[in-house]
Design a protein around this motif. Structure first.
Motif, PDB file in Angstrom:
ATOM      1  N   LEU A  64     -11.055   5.435   7.840  1.00  0.00           N
ATOM      2  CA  LEU A  64     -10.118   4.289   7.665  1.00  0.00           C
ATOM      3  C   LEU A  64      -9.604   3.851   8.994  1.00  0.00           C
ATOM      4  CD1 LEU A  64      -8.699   3.980   4.342  1.00  0.00           C
ATOM      5  CD2 LEU A  64     -10.712   2.902   5.079  1.00  0.00           C
ATOM      6  N   ILE A  65      -8.849   4.781   9.741  1.00  0.00           N
ATOM      7  CA  ILE A  65      -7.960   4.716  10.723  1.00  0.00           C
ATOM      8  C   ILE A  65      -8.925   3.927  11.859  1.00  0.00           C
ATOM      9  CG2 ILE A  65      -6.672   5.752  12.527  1.00  0.00           C
ATOM     10  CD1 ILE A  65      -5.653   7.450  10.500  1.00  0.00           C
TER      11      ILE A  65
ATOM     12  N   LEU B  32     -10.113   3.971  -1.972  1.00  0.00           N
ATOM     13  CA  LEU B  32      -9.929   5.417  -2.124  1.00  0.00           C
ATOM     14  C   LEU B  32      -9.261   6.037  -3.064  1.00  0.00           C
ATOM     15  CD1 LEU B  32     -10.998   7.525  -0.046  1.00  0.00           C
ATOM     16  CD2 LEU B  32      -8.967   7.357   1.371  1.00  0.00           C
TER      17      LEU B  32
ATOM     18  N   LEU C 155      -9.720   9.046   5.117  1.00  0.00           N
ATOM     19  CA  LEU C 155      -8.653   8.536   5.751  1.00  0.00           C
ATOM     20  C   LEU C 155      -8.827   8.330   7.177  1.00  0.00           C
ATOM     21  CD1 LEU C 155      -5.829   9.933   3.672  1.00  0.00           C
ATOM     22  CD2 LEU C 155      -6.352   7.676   4.085  1.00  0.00           C
TER      23      LEU C 155
ATOM     24  N   LEU D  69       0.727  -1.127  -0.024  1.00  0.00           N
ATOM     25  CA  LEU D  69      -0.040  -0.023   0.078  1.00  0.00           C
ATOM     26  C   LEU D  69       0.795   1.339  -0.141  1.00  0.00           C
ATOM     27  CD1 LEU D  69      -3.008  -0.767   2.500  1.00  0.00           C
ATOM     28  CD2 LEU D  69      -3.042  -0.390  -0.086  1.00  0.00           C
TER      29      LEU D  69
ATOM     30  N   ALA E 243      -2.031   7.618   7.074  1.00  0.00           N
ATOM     31  CA  ALA E 243      -2.916   6.714   7.377  1.00  0.00           C
ATOM     32  C   ALA E 243      -2.264   5.324   7.389  1.00  0.00           C
ATOM     33  CB  ALA E 243      -4.173   6.998   6.428  1.00  0.00           C
TER      34      ALA E 243
ATOM     35  N   VAL F  55      -8.264   1.191   1.254  1.00  0.00           N
ATOM     36  CA  VAL F  55      -7.217   2.021   0.718  1.00  0.00           C
ATOM     37  C   VAL F  55      -7.291   2.068  -0.869  1.00  0.00           C
ATOM     38  CG1 VAL F  55      -4.818   2.998   0.617  1.00  0.00           C
ATOM     39  CG2 VAL F  55      -5.765   2.111   2.670  1.00  0.00           C
TER      40      VAL F  55
ATOM     41  N   THR G 170     -11.008  13.207   0.880  1.00  0.00           N
ATOM     42  CA  THR G 170      -9.768  12.232   1.164  1.00  0.00           C
ATOM     43  C   THR G 170      -9.534  12.334   2.467  1.00  0.00           C
ATOM     44  OG1 THR G 170      -9.046  12.708  -0.915  1.00  0.00           O
ATOM     45  CG2 THR G 170      -7.588  11.527   0.433  1.00  0.00           C
TER      46      THR G 170
ATOM     47  N   THR H 168      -2.001   2.382   9.991  1.00  0.00           N
ATOM     48  CA  THR H 168      -2.860   1.072   9.803  1.00  0.00           C
ATOM     49  C   THR H 168      -1.910  -0.105   9.337  1.00  0.00           C
ATOM     50  OG1 THR H 168      -3.540   1.603   7.599  1.00  0.00           O
ATOM     51  CG2 THR H 168      -5.043   2.263   9.354  1.00  0.00           C
TER      52      THR H 168
ATOM     53  N   PHE I  22      -2.062  10.493   3.122  1.00  0.00           N
ATOM     54  CA  PHE I  22      -2.183   9.005   2.686  1.00  0.00           C
ATOM     55  C   PHE I  22      -1.044   8.171   3.512  1.00  0.00           C
ATOM     56  CE2 PHE I  22      -5.045   9.376  -0.868  1.00  0.00           C
ATOM     57  CZ  PHE I  22      -5.837   8.059  -0.853  1.00  0.00           C
TER      58      PHE I  22
END
Lengths: 81, 134
Positions: B107-108, B35, B104, A26, A71, B32, B100, A75, A68
């Motif tokens: 997402l976290i 996204l 995010l 990723l 994040a 991700v 965005t 994760t 990005f």
């Protein structure tokens, strides 16, 4: 607008989009998305939309990539597809 | 037919880019990746709108020469780029960075709750937790 340059950058943009989608890691995908944004910025400067190119370079390429990466580091890097 | 496709090559490539983004949003399982697909879709649409304002043989932005004094010249709109789509798309870029950022953050939160970003695994864990009554 020079159509040879336009076509060349557009092909690069499509290659970057395909790579960003298909890569398994990723973090790599996110960095390739940053490269995609910079190529897009080049495309806009070439089309004469200099104001949009400025905004893209500062906002989409820099800030979005930083968000990005933050994040992804918070994760996980691994992805199955 | 072939001439028609070649003369409008940029529009076809924008549609290909848009379909790449749509495919990533629909078919990829990682959130991700979804996204990233959404970002690609947005930029393809913005690209389409900006390219509408480009005219053949005109590379200048409209700047009025001698606008304050005498000798102001008439401006022919056909000689200049159309700046209206540029200004509208500036707003779209700023909105896209806002969406965005919110996505995010969500997402976290999802990762903290389920310890994964894979859509199938999240649905599986949710169902298991609902059955257990948690």
């Amino acid at each position: 607008m020079i159509w040879q340059l336009d076509l060349l950058i557009l092909v690069f943009v499509i290659i970057c989009a395909l790579a960003a989608i298909n890569i398994k890691d990723l973090l790599s995908a996110v960095i390739i998305l940053g490269a995609y944004s910079f190529l897009m910025c080049l495309l806009w400067a070439e089309m004469g939309a200099v104001d949009v190119a400025f905004t893209e370079a500062s906002v989409a390429a820099a800030v979005s990539t930083i968000l990005f990466v933050g994040a992804v580091l918070k994760t996980t890097r691994r992805s199955k597809d | 037919m072939l001439e028609f496709i070649i003369s409008k090559y940029n529009f076809w490539l924008y549609v290909i880019l848009m379909m790449i983004g749509l495919y990533a949003m629909l078919a990829k399982r990682n959130l991700v990746k979804k996204l990233i697909g959404m970002n690609i879709f947005q930029t393809a649409i913005i690209l389409f709108y900006v390219s509408i304002g480009v005219k053949k043989g005109s590379v200048h932005v409209p700047i009025i020469v001698d606008s304050h004094g005498h000798g102001a010249q008439l401006i022919h709109a056909a000689d200049y780029l159309n700046p209206l789509p540029h200004v509208l798309m500036l707003t779209a870029i700023v909105v896209s960075i806002a969406t965005t950022g919110v996505a995010l953050a969500v997402l976290i939160l999802i990762y903290r709750r389920y310890q994964t970003l894979n859509e199938d695994e999240i649905i599986h864990i949710r169902q298991a937790r609902q059955k257990a009554g948690v």
